[in-house]
Design an enzyme around this catalytic site. Structure first.
Site, mmCIF file in Angstrom:
data_model
loop_
_atom_site.group_PDB
_atom_site.id
_atom_site.type_symbol
_atom_site.label_atom_id
_atom_site.label_comp_id
_atom_site.label_asym_id
_atom_site.label_seq_id
_atom_site.Cartn_x
_atom_site.Cartn_y
_atom_site.Cartn_z
ATOM 1 N N THR A 45 0.863 -1.170 0.000
ATOM 2 C CA THR A 45 0.000 0.000 0.000
ATOM 3 C C THR A 45 0.902 1.222 0.000
ATOM 4 O O THR A 45 1.506 1.562 1.005
ATOM 5 C CB THR A 45 -0.900 0.018 1.250
ATOM 6 O OG1 THR A 45 -0.078 0.010 2.421
ATOM 7 C CG2 THR A 45 -1.804 -1.193 1.273
ATOM 8 N N GLY A 46 1.057 1.867 -1.173
ATOM 9 C CA GLY A 46 1.860 3.076 -1.265
ATOM 10 C C GLY A 46 1.330 4.096 -0.290
ATOM 11 O O GLY A 46 2.062 4.627 0.536
ATOM 12 N N THR A 47 0.061 4.409 -0.375
ATOM 13 C CA THR A 47 -0.744 4.875 0.744
ATOM 14 C C THR A 47 -0.548 6.298 1.223
ATOM 15 O O THR A 47 0.562 6.806 1.293
ATOM 16 C CB THR A 47 -0.538 3.951 1.965
ATOM 17 O OG1 THR A 47 -0.788 2.623 1.578
ATOM 18 C CG2 THR A 47 -1.453 4.310 3.091
ATOM 19 N N THR A 48 -1.670 6.874 1.636
ATOM 20 C CA THR A 48 -1.668 8.036 2.513
ATOM 21 C C THR A 48 -2.626 7.738 3.656
ATOM 22 O O THR A 48 -3.776 7.368 3.428
ATOM 23 C CB THR A 48 -2.140 9.302 1.783
ATOM 24 O OG1 THR A 48 -1.323 9.504 0.624
ATOM 25 C CG2 THR A 48 -2.038 10.515 2.689
#
Length: 240
Positions: A45-48
């Site tokens: 999950t590259g994610t923020t």
């Protein structure tokens, strides 16, 4: 009782192993596994992710995209989960390790309640989460823990090596720099839960517009003394 026919003394004499090991931090080849996990092609999950503390409770928000190398592998990932009757955890990093961490925390909080007849405090839960990450068993995950206990609302930023700090608001993931700029501008100490939800949505939306590894909607967890409410939204306008 049947007498062992083999001589085991030679097998054990050269190996000094604790009867009840491994203890936290003693997992074999943890450093090598950390390096291979960082270089692997597992789903990430590259994610923020965002966490905001208010007087009424906490708000946790994440995007919904997972990647596999340079490809979007999923557009509908749940990156915030309830792990405690009044606590939730966001995930950023390796999906498999994060799922395992969440399952472990759910089991440990249930066992704690069954044995002691009360819920684990947020301080204890943050310590447990940090210890699990420090053990080397969950590479590579950077969570945000948020919850409410007898002392009030809490947001903890926990790094991938188990370092834990309590914050008023925090971010993790590849889009964190974009989200943090919004939080710096919008955060106030007197935010209500509804206002914090709007601020969190603005922060995630800002990251989604600039970070390629974040996108496809928003998960929001609102945690109060009454429990955890997790909702999923494909459109940000529903929260703005």
């Amino acid at each position: 009782m049947r007498t062992p026919t083999g001589d085991l003394s030679g097998e054990l004499s050269d190996v000094d192993q604790p009867v009840f090991g491994p203890e936290l931090g003693e997992f074999d080849q943890s450093e090598q596994r950390a390096a291979s996990a960082g270089e692997g092609e597992g789903m990430k999950t590259g994610t923020t992710t965002v966490g905001i503390k208010t007087a009424e409770g906490v708000v946790l928000a994440t995007d919904m995209r997972a990647s596999l190398g340079g490809m979007v592998s999923s557009k509908d990932v749940q990156k915030v989960e309830q792990v405690h009757p009044t606590g939730a955890l966001t995930i950023a990093g390796s999906v498999s390790a994060a799922q395992n961490l969440i399952s472990t925390l759910k089991a440990e909080t249930s066992l704690y309640e069954a044995r002691r007849g009360k819920d684990m405090s947020m301080q204890a839960l943050s310590t447990l989460t940090g210890n699990l990450l420090r053990s080397g068993a969950f590479f590579v995950v950077q969570p945000i823990l948020g919850g409410v206990d007898e002392e009030g609302s809490h947001i903890y930023s926990i790094d991938a090596l188990g370092g834990t700090t309590e914050e008023e608001y925090t971010v993790t993931g590849s889009g964190s720099q974009y989200a943090l700029g919004v939080l710096e501008q919008e955060h106030r100490e007197d935010l209500t839960v509804d206002e914090a939800t709007t601020v969190a949505a603005k922060a995630i939306k800002s990251a989604v517009e600039r970070d390629l590894a974040s996108g496809n909607g928003i998960n929001v967890a609102v945690v109060t003394e009454d429990g955890v409410d997790v909702t999923r939204h494909k459109e940000f306008d529903e929260l703005l």
